[in-house]
Design an enzyme around this catalytic site. Sequence first.
Site, PDB file in Angstrom:
ATOM      1  N   ALA A 172       4.921   4.604   0.228  1.00 38.90           N
ATOM      2  CA  ALA A 172       3.530   5.119   0.010  1.00 38.90           C
ATOM      3  C   ALA A 172       3.264   5.374  -1.480  1.00 38.90           C
ATOM      4  CB  ALA A 172       3.419   6.370   0.926  1.00 38.90           C
ATOM      5  N   ASP A 173       1.959   5.353  -1.824  1.00 36.49           N
ATOM      6  CA  ASP A 173       1.388   5.730  -2.868  1.00 36.49           C
ATOM      7  C   ASP A 173       0.048   6.634  -2.877  1.00 36.49           C
ATOM      8  OD1 ASP A 173       2.000   5.476  -5.854  1.00 36.49           O
ATOM      9  OD2 ASP A 173       0.020   4.945  -5.761  1.00 36.49           O
ATOM     10  N   THR A 174      -0.076   7.574  -3.658  1.00 40.19           N
ATOM     11  CA  THR A 174      -1.269   8.385  -3.511  1.00 40.19           C
ATOM     12  C   THR A 174      -1.833   8.830  -4.752  1.00 40.19           C
ATOM     13  OG1 THR A 174      -0.203   9.612  -1.515  1.00 40.19           O
ATOM     14  CG2 THR A 174      -1.953  10.533  -2.789  1.00 40.19           C
ATOM     15  N   SER A 198      -2.186   5.030   0.165  1.00 40.83           N
ATOM     16  CA  SER A 198      -1.861   3.493   0.738  1.00 40.83           C
ATOM     17  C   SER A 198      -0.303   3.616   1.287  1.00 40.83           C
ATOM     18  CB  SER A 198      -1.927   2.684  -0.110  1.00 40.83           C
ATOM     19  OG  SER A 198      -1.697   1.281   0.346  1.00 40.83           O
TER      20      SER A 198
END
Length: 224
Positions: free
Chosen positions: A93-95, A137
């Site tokens: 995940a990336d935020t 994402s």
Amino acid sequence: MNKETLTNKLAQYDFILASSSPRRFEILRDFMNIQDITIVKPSFEEDLDKHLYKDDPVKYVHDTCLGKANSIMEEYSFGKDAKKPFGAIVICADTIVVGPDNQIYEKPITKDSQLEYLNKFCYNYGASGKPVKVISSVVVMKENKETGHDIRQFEEVTAIYFDSSIPEAVINNYVESEDGLQVAGGFKIQGPSGVLIKGIEGDYYNVVGLPLNKTYRTILDLIN
């Protein structure tokens, strides 16, 4: 599928969290009941040129997350390293935090930067009634002996409305605590900075670290 059967089925997989975030780990363990989790930090350098994404920050976080996931696929030997009967499931995940003007706010480097962020969130965006958006994402991958990997990717957006009437001293005290220096946007909704926020639209856990409902449904889709 009943709860006991589902828990048993999940236990047949290695779960690999491609992130060092303790909040993401806790969401998987405490809310999804996934107990056997290995943390593997992706080697992907998060240095994509933000100027190329100024009109599409969602694509920026999408491409960053996919880059992390691809680095894991290249380095982790699923067939060799997996210990459980059904192989491995990787969650990456990336935020990012994005203002109404599409400016991307990642982890503040200094307390001065964090103070600038939070003042802008409250007294600029908050005063205008415009939300700050937390965009994540997520890539979920499962080993597939025929195709190599089954991959699902999605994005989640949560709108955060900051309080323009909050006293400056509250922001200053929070910044001095250094609590939000290690997170995108410089704040944690589940921590003391929650008092700066008067409302949200969307998945609360997306702001904490990982979209809960959509990630869980994606895992279930891959194992069923």
